[in-house]
Design a protein around this motif. Sequence first.
Motif, short mmCIF file in Angstrom:
data_model
loop_
_atom_site.label_atom_id
_atom_site.label_comp_id
_atom_site.label_asym_id
_atom_site.label_seq_id
_atom_site.Cartn_x
_atom_site.Cartn_y
_atom_site.Cartn_z
N GLN A 4 48.97 19.38 -93.70
CA GLN A 4 49.77 20.56 -93.41
C GLN A 4 50.91 20.69 -94.41
OE1 GLN A 4 50.95 21.01 -89.34
NE2 GLN A 4 49.17 19.94 -88.58
N SER A 5 51.11 21.88 -94.90
CA SER A 5 52.21 22.17 -95.80
C SER A 5 52.58 23.63 -95.63
CB SER A 5 51.77 21.90 -97.25
OG SER A 5 52.80 22.22 -98.13
N ASP A 6 53.85 23.90 -95.33
CA ASP A 6 54.32 25.27 -95.11
C ASP A 6 53.51 25.98 -94.03
OD1 ASP A 6 56.22 24.90 -97.10
OD2 ASP A 6 54.89 25.65 -98.66
N GLY A 7 53.08 25.25 -93.04
CA GLY A 7 52.31 25.84 -91.95
C GLY A 7 50.82 25.91 -92.21
N TRP A 8 50.39 25.64 -93.44
CA TRP A 8 48.96 25.68 -93.77
C TRP A 8 48.29 24.38 -93.34
CZ3 TRP A 8 46.43 29.92 -95.32
CH2 TRP A 8 47.19 30.99 -95.83
N ILE A 9 47.15 24.50 -92.70
CA ILE A 9 46.34 23.35 -92.28
C ILE A 9 45.10 23.33 -93.16
CG2 ILE A 9 45.04 22.31 -90.39
CD1 ILE A 9 46.89 24.03 -88.50
N THR A 10 44.87 22.20 -93.84
CA THR A 10 43.71 22.08 -94.72
C THR A 10 42.51 21.62 -93.91
OG1 THR A 10 45.12 21.60 -96.62
CG2 THR A 10 42.80 20.96 -96.79
N LEU A 11 41.48 22.47 -93.83
CA LEU A 11 40.25 22.14 -93.12
C LEU A 11 39.23 21.49 -94.04
CD1 LEU A 11 39.82 25.44 -91.03
CD2 LEU A 11 40.88 23.29 -90.32
N LEU A 12 39.35 21.77 -95.35
CA LEU A 12 38.42 21.25 -96.34
C LEU A 12 39.12 21.27 -97.68
CD1 LEU A 12 35.43 20.79 -97.55
CD2 LEU A 12 35.32 23.26 -97.64
N ASP A 13 38.99 20.20 -98.45
CA ASP A 13 39.51 20.25 -99.82
C ASP A 13 38.52 19.59 -100.77
OD1 ASP A 13 39.92 17.46 -99.79
OD2 ASP A 13 42.04 17.63 -99.30
N SER A 14 38.90 19.47 -102.03
CA SER A 14 37.96 19.00 -103.05
C SER A 14 37.61 17.53 -102.93
CB SER A 14 38.53 19.29 -104.44
OG SER A 14 39.78 18.63 -104.60
N SER A 15 38.32 16.80 -102.07
CA SER A 15 38.04 15.37 -101.95
C SER A 15 37.36 14.99 -100.65
CB SER A 15 39.34 14.56 -102.08
OG SER A 15 40.23 14.88 -101.02
N LYS A 16 37.47 15.84 -99.61
CA LYS A 16 36.82 15.49 -98.35
C LYS A 16 36.33 16.73 -97.61
CE LYS A 16 41.17 14.97 -95.78
NZ LYS A 16 42.06 15.48 -96.77
N MET A 17 35.24 16.52 -96.89
CA MET A 17 34.58 17.60 -96.17
C MET A 17 35.38 18.08 -94.97
SD MET A 17 30.74 17.40 -94.71
CE MET A 17 30.11 18.50 -93.47
N GLY A 18 36.17 17.20 -94.38
CA GLY A 18 36.88 17.57 -93.16
C GLY A 18 36.01 17.34 -91.94
N ASP A 19 36.50 17.74 -90.79
CA ASP A 19 35.85 17.45 -89.51
C ASP A 19 35.29 18.74 -88.91
OD1 ASP A 19 35.00 15.95 -87.40
OD2 ASP A 19 36.95 15.84 -86.42
N TRP A 20 33.97 18.89 -88.95
CA TRP A 20 33.29 20.09 -88.47
C TRP A 20 32.13 19.69 -87.57
CZ3 TRP A 20 35.14 24.75 -90.64
CH2 TRP A 20 35.93 24.62 -91.79
N ASP A 21 31.74 20.60 -86.69
CA ASP A 21 30.49 20.45 -85.94
C ASP A 21 29.44 21.29 -86.65
OD1 ASP A 21 31.54 18.82 -83.87
OD2 ASP A 21 32.38 20.59 -82.88
N GLU A 22 28.25 20.74 -86.81
CA GLU A 22 27.18 21.48 -87.50
C GLU A 22 26.24 22.12 -86.50
OE1 GLU A 22 24.01 21.08 -91.19
OE2 GLU A 22 25.01 19.28 -90.44
N VAL A 23 25.95 23.40 -86.71
CA VAL A 23 24.97 24.14 -85.94
C VAL A 23 23.89 24.55 -86.91
CG1 VAL A 23 24.55 26.23 -84.59
CG2 VAL A 23 26.70 24.98 -84.31
N GLY A 24 22.64 24.20 -86.65
CA GLY A 24 21.59 24.35 -87.65
C GLY A 24 21.78 23.26 -88.69
#
Length: 199
Positions: free
Chosen positions: A27-47
Amino acid sequence: MKRLSALAAGLLIGAAAFQFSGVASGQSDGWITLLDSSKMGDWDEVGKANWAMKDGALVADKLDGKDLSYLVSKNPYKDFQIRAEFWTDEEANSGIFIRCEETKKIDSKVCYEVNIFDKRPDPSYGTGAIVDVGKVDPMPKAAGKWNTYEITAQGPHFVVVLNGQKTVDAQDSKHASGHIALQYGSGVVKFRKVQIKPL
């Protein structure tokens, strides 16, 4: 005086620690990073698709089955701004789905679909449009280069900006809040960064 100096030093250290912890948690200035160039982040996959981190981007270029694939955010959001960097080839069918009311079945009936689809048969809802909500004319082309989407959803008001050019300014009230989803349908799709800022 010494006590005041110690207090001031403590406040500075505390502020620095708070600032550092915000960056460390994405988080920076209220922005939450869901995905960046180094990690996929935490998501649920459908299909299923072959989503993988390659060369600083999350990439998919093949479905594992006949159903489209979506990466769905863990948290729902109501009013927000999204900044997303993406790259596609000419055959790509992708998009960023917002305010998805369901998490196991994703489509434009339960979400708003901010499209990335240069070869859509009806180009009025192709790249730069919100399907069935905000048409784009003329449709911009996204294939073969890195692009930036800025998507704002505030109440019933939606604004989409692609590479600094506003493509949609529309009103709709079907979906008040919900999850974010990244789509893979066909071609080559890459996401390099996805951030969200609740409003």
